[in-house]
Every structure is written in C-alpha cells, then in structure tokens.
Scaffold this active site. Structure first.
Site, PDB file in Angstrom:
ATOM      1  N   ALA A  65      33.952   7.953  31.569  1.00 27.71           N
ATOM      2  CA  ALA A  65      33.475   9.577  31.350  1.00 27.71           C
ATOM      3  C   ALA A  65      33.504   9.764  29.935  1.00 27.71           C
ATOM      4  O   ALA A  65      34.363   9.148  29.130  1.00 27.71           O
ATOM      5  CB  ALA A  65      34.148  10.420  32.197  1.00 27.71           C
ATOM      6  N   GLY A 108      35.799   5.987  34.719  1.00 25.81           N
ATOM      7  CA  GLY A 108      34.514   6.339  35.420  1.00 25.81           C
ATOM      8  C   GLY A 108      33.505   4.815  35.339  1.00 25.81           C
ATOM      9  O   GLY A 108      32.647   4.889  36.370  1.00 25.81           O
ATOM     10  N   GLU A 111      34.856   2.982  37.964  1.00 21.43           N
ATOM     11  CA  GLU A 111      34.426   3.847  39.349  1.00 21.43           C
ATOM     12  C   GLU A 111      32.933   3.462  39.512  1.00 21.43           C
ATOM     13  O   GLU A 111      32.485   3.394  40.902  1.00 21.43           O
ATOM     14  CB  GLU A 111      34.941   5.080  39.048  1.00 21.43           C
ATOM     15  CG  GLU A 111      36.385   5.294  39.143  1.00 21.43           C
ATOM     16  CD  GLU A 111      36.858   6.792  38.775  1.00 21.43           C
ATOM     17  OE1 GLU A 111      37.530   7.206  39.502  1.00 21.43           O
ATOM     18  OE2 GLU A 111      36.394   7.410  37.923  1.00 21.43           O
TER      19      GLU A 111
HETATM   20  N1  DAK Z   1      33.947   8.869  25.679  1.00 12.84           N
HETATM   21  C1  DAK Z   1      33.342   8.981  24.680  1.00 12.84           C
HETATM   22  N2  DAK Z   1      33.249   8.134  23.601  1.00 12.84           N
HETATM   23  C2  DAK Z   1      33.770   6.929  23.806  1.00 12.84           C
HETATM   24  C3  DAK Z   1      34.311   6.458  24.989  1.00 12.84           C
HETATM   25  C4  DAK Z   1      34.393   7.671  25.927  1.00 12.84           C
HETATM   26  N3  DAK Z   1      34.978   7.270  27.098  1.00 12.84           N
HETATM   27  N4  DAK Z   1      34.664   5.213  24.775  1.00 12.84           N
HETATM   28  C5  DAK Z   1      34.494   4.667  23.654  1.00 12.84           C
HETATM   29  N5  DAK Z   1      33.886   5.964  23.293  1.00 12.84           N
HETATM   30  C6  DAK Z   1      33.137   5.715  21.528  1.00 12.84           C
HETATM   31  C7  DAK Z   1      34.407   5.714  20.432  1.00 12.84           C
HETATM   32  O1  DAK Z   1      34.679   6.805  20.377  1.00 12.84           O
HETATM   33  C8  DAK Z   1      33.673   5.216  19.396  1.00 12.84           C
HETATM   34  O2  DAK Z   1      32.757   6.206  18.780  1.00 12.84           O
HETATM   35  P1  DAK Z   1      32.666   6.425  17.122  1.00 12.84           P
HETATM   36  O3  DAK Z   1      34.121   6.597  16.820  1.00 12.84           O
HETATM   37  O4  DAK Z   1      32.165   4.873  16.869  1.00 12.84           O
HETATM   38  O5  DAK Z   1      31.783   7.493  17.138  1.00 12.84           O
HETATM   39  C9  DAK Z   1      32.725   4.133  20.055  1.00 12.84           C
HETATM   40  O6  DAK Z   1      32.587   4.598  21.331  1.00 12.84           O
HETATM   41  C10 DAK Z   1      33.304   2.771  20.057  1.00 12.84           C
HETATM   42  O7  DAK Z   1      34.596   2.772  20.574  1.00 12.84           O
HETATM   43  P2  DAK Z   1      35.727   2.100  19.861  1.00 12.84           P
HETATM   44  O8  DAK Z   1      35.595   2.317  18.366  1.00 12.84           O
HETATM   45  O9  DAK Z   1      37.044   2.802  20.433  1.00 12.84           O
HETATM   46  O10 DAK Z   1      35.892   0.691  20.151  1.00 12.84           O
HETATM   47  P3  DAK Z   1      37.129  -0.408  20.560  1.00 12.84           P
HETATM   48  O11 DAK Z   1      36.473  -1.638  20.667  1.00 12.84           O
HETATM   49  O12 DAK Z   1      37.960  -0.252  19.284  1.00 12.84           O
HETATM   50  O13 DAK Z   1      37.655   0.150  21.816  1.00 12.84           O
HETATM   51  C11 DAK Z   1      37.934   0.977  24.100  1.00 12.84           C
HETATM   52  C12 DAK Z   1      37.010  -0.018  23.031  1.00 12.84           C
HETATM   53  C13 DAK Z   1      37.034   1.113  25.301  1.00 12.84           C
HETATM   54  C14 DAK Z   1      39.009   0.269  24.431  1.00 12.84           C
HETATM   55  C15 DAK Z   1      38.117   2.480  23.501  1.00 12.84           C
HETATM   56  O14 DAK Z   1      36.919   2.762  23.036  1.00 12.84           O
HETATM   57  C16 DAK Z   1      38.705   3.405  24.748  1.00 12.84           C
HETATM   58  O15 DAK Z   1      39.756   3.203  24.849  1.00 12.84           O
HETATM   59  N6  DAK Z   1      37.698   4.113  25.169  1.00 12.84           N
HETATM   60  C17 DAK Z   1      37.938   5.225  26.257  1.00 12.84           C
HETATM   61  C18 DAK Z   1      38.620   4.740  27.496  1.00 12.84           C
HETATM   62  C19 DAK Z   1      38.629   5.440  28.576  1.00 12.84           C
HETATM   63  O16 DAK Z   1      39.850   6.081  28.363  1.00 12.84           O
HETATM   64  N7  DAK Z   1      38.026   5.775  29.575  1.00 12.84           N
HETATM   65  C20 DAK Z   1      38.330   6.665  30.585  1.00 12.84           C
HETATM   66  C21 DAK Z   1      37.804   8.008  30.320  1.00 12.84           C
HETATM   67  S1  DAK Z   1      38.321   9.224  31.481  1.00 12.84           S
HETATM   68  C22 DAK Z   1      35.035  12.870  37.544  1.00 12.84           C
HETATM   69  C23 DAK Z   1      34.298  11.539  37.442  1.00 12.84           C
HETATM   70  C24 DAK Z   1      35.043  10.629  36.760  1.00 12.84           C
HETATM   71  C25 DAK Z   1      35.778  10.811  35.767  1.00 12.84           C
HETATM   72  C26 DAK Z   1      36.543  12.164  35.903  1.00 12.84           C
HETATM   73  C27 DAK Z   1      36.010  13.013  36.635  1.00 12.84           C
HETATM   74  N8  DAK Z   1      34.574  13.743  38.361  1.00 12.84           N
HETATM   75  C28 DAK Z   1      33.241  13.467  39.257  1.00 12.84           C
HETATM   76  C29 DAK Z   1      35.205  15.111  38.710  1.00 12.84           C
HETATM   77  C30 DAK Z   1      36.291   9.950  34.809  1.00 12.84           C
HETATM   78  C31 DAK Z   1      37.233   9.949  33.888  1.00 12.84           C
HETATM   79  C32 DAK Z   1      37.226   8.848  32.989  1.00 12.84           C
HETATM   80  O17 DAK Z   1      36.604   7.806  32.754  1.00 12.84           O
END
Ligand code: DAK
Length: 257
Positions: A65, A108, A111
């Site tokens: 997400a 997400g 998912e």
């Molecule tokens: N959201 C927004 N931006 C993101 C992102 C995300 N999830 N993942 C990556 N980005 C952005 C980064 O901020 C960066 O942007 P800039 O800084 O260049 O502007 C760009 O993408 C490139 O990312 P990185 O520089 O971090 O790239 P790396 O290769 O170093 O790392 C990474 C890649 C995938 C390991 C890292 O970006 C990371 O850890 N990302 C977050 C992953 C994460 O935590 N995902 C879970 C999010 S929570 C719901 C339904 C679904 C959900 C919740 C509720 N309902 C229906 C109620 C789901 C929740 C989630 O998924």
C-alpha cells in the site's frame, strides 16, 4: 484511460494489466486500486476477455500500500477507506487472474498477488508482509490467504518478522506454482492465460469457484458445490461440443454457451 495502469488486449482472450507507478515501486494508492477495480468491472462482462494477466515491473510487482497515503489516514479515515471496496471487487472477479510477479511483492503487493488464481514468479521475486515494521499488520488478506497458501508456520514467521522470502522458497511453500527467468515471466503468464482462454468459459468459471471453495468451506460443502457445478455444466452446449469433438478427433469450438 487509467494513469497508473497499462492495459493491453484483449488478445486471444487475454487482457494484460501492468501496474505502472514506477516512481513508487507500484505502491498501491487509492487511485491505482480504483483504476484496477474499474478495469475489472468492464472486463467481467466483456466476452472477448476470458482471462487476465496482472503484472508490474521487473523491479517490483508492488511494494505494498502507498505508505504516504496511509500516513495521512486516521482511525475514521481507515474505517471509511474506499480501498476496501476496491479490494473486494478484485476478490470477486469471476474470470481467472494470473499474476506474473517480478521483484518486490510486499505487504499489499503480496496480498494483491494472492488475489490471483495462479501465481508465477521471476527468479528475482521477493515476497513479504512487512507491515509489522510499520507498527501495523496485514489488512488485505495477508494473515488469511498467506496462511492458507503456505501454512501457519511460515505465514506466522513472515507476518511477525516482516522478513522477505525468495521465489524459490515461495515455490517450495506453495505460494506460487512456477518460477521463470525474470525476463520471461510475463510471456509465460500469457501462455498460461491463453491456454485457459481456449477452454469452455463456463467450465473455467465454475472450476475457479470450486477450487476456491476448497479453502473457503468444509469438505462436505465443497464436494456438494462441485457436484452441483458439474451438473450445471451438463446442460451447456460447450459440454456437448467438447465430448463430440473428442469422439470426432478434432479440436472443440467453444462458444461460452
Ligand atoms: N509506499 C510509498 N512509496 C514507496 C513504497 C510504498 N509502499 N515502497 C517504496 N516506495 C518508494 C520509496 O519511498 C522511494 O521513493 P523516493 O524516495 O525515490 O521518492 C521509491 O519507491 C524507491 O524505493 P526505495 O528507494 O526504498 O528502493 P529500495 O530498492 O532501496 O527498497 C523496498 C525497496 C521495497 C525494500 C523499500 O522501498 C520498502 O521497504 N518499501 C516499503 C515496503 C512496505 O513496507 N510495504 C508494506 C506497506 S503497508 C488495507 C489493504 C492493504 C494494506 C493495508 C490496509 N485495507 C484494505 C484496509 C496494506 C498495507 C501495506 O502494504
């Protein structure tokens, strides 16, 4: 035209949907999910579309997400979250979805991949439920579909540690059905989708529903559903055509009736 998706086809019955928010590793914001939901709305009733392939980029299927968007939501915002309806729409799409997963499928993103009926992945794919690192937990099926797919032990480890698993581990655990060289993942998914698109559509639809029943209900209910669905198909022209084509040693011509 959607801004966050690339839509190609239908070709040979297959609609190819590519998530296209490269600047955020295809993070699933409300806009993207709304576009996906609208495309599926139209695809459901388009008889030219028999199957859907869903993919991202080589670097990321989807990194979850959109965290920036989530950060702006409070409790009420979450209760009234429009994304919930979009997720439900994806879940009830009746035609087969094949996910072609390269790179990150996190939160997400993992998912969303699990909303597909067949998951195939490139060698570079990484799966994970890292929500715990953000002080939250999976919200679109990560505790339920993942557990059904890989079992309690691995699902618990992934959801509680936030650690990623490789494509190889995902294959071994039963989360995906095939691994391909990364550059061939989409091609392979399309090949699978075309094979399914050549079958009798009603049989495909009921088979998808019946297989999902295996994890949604108890055995007796699932078997009852299978028997009823099997019986319903006995009234279709495609069944008559399929059986006749076998006897006449030719390829069947299915019409969806
Ligand atoms: N959201 C927004 N931006 C993101 C992102 C995300 N999830 N993942 C990556 N980005 C952005 C980064 O901020 C960066 O942007 P800039 O800084 O260049 O502007 C760009 O993408 C490139 O990312 P990185 O520089 O971090 O790239 P790396 O290769 O170093 O790392 C990474 C890649 C995938 C390991 C890292 O970006 C990371 O850890 N990302 C977050 C992953 C994460 O935590 N995902 C879970 C999010 S929570 C719901 C339904 C679904 C959900 C919740 C509720 N309902 C229906 C109620 C789901 C929740 C989630 O998924």
């Amino acid at each position: 035209m959607p801004d966050n998706l690339i839509i190609q086809g239908p070709e040979k019955g297959v609609l190819l949907i590519t998530l296209n928010r490269p600047q955020a590793l295809n993070a699933l914001n409300t806009e993207l999910l709304g576009e996906l939901s609208a495309v599926l709305d139209a695809a459901e009733f388009d008889t030219e579309i028999r199957t859907v392939v869903l993919t991202g980029s080589e670097r990321a299927f989807a990194a979850g997400a959109d965290i920036n968007e989530m950060a702006a939501r409070d409790l009420v915002g979450i209760l009234e979250d429009p994304r919930v309806a979009h997720w439900q729409r994806i879940a009830r799409f009746p035609k087969p979805i094949i996910a072609a997963i390269n790179g990150f499928a996190l939160g997400g993103g993992c998912e969303l991949a699990m909303h597909a009926d067949i998951l195939i992945a490139g060698e570079n794919a990484r799966f994970g439920q890292p929500e715990i690192n953000l002080g939250i937990m999976p919200g679109a099926g990560g505790t339920q579909r993942l557990t059904r797919a890989v079992g309690t032990a691995l699902a618990m480890q992934m959801a509680l540690t936030g650690e990623q698993i490789s494509a190889q581990r995902a294959l071994q655990a039963g989360l995906i059905s095939e691994i391909c060289p990364t550059e061939l993942t989409v091609e392979r998914a399309i090949q699978i989708a075309e094979t399914i698109a050549s079958k009798a559509p009603l049989a495909v639809r009921l088979t998808k529903e019946a297989v999902h029943k295996a994890s949604d209900t108890d055995l007796a209910t699932g078997l009852r559903f299978e028997r009823h669905a099997f019986t319903v198909l006995s009234g279709t022209a495609d069944r008559a055509e399929g059986l006749k084509a076998f006897q006449e040693k030719r390829k069947p011509k299915f019409t969806g009736c």
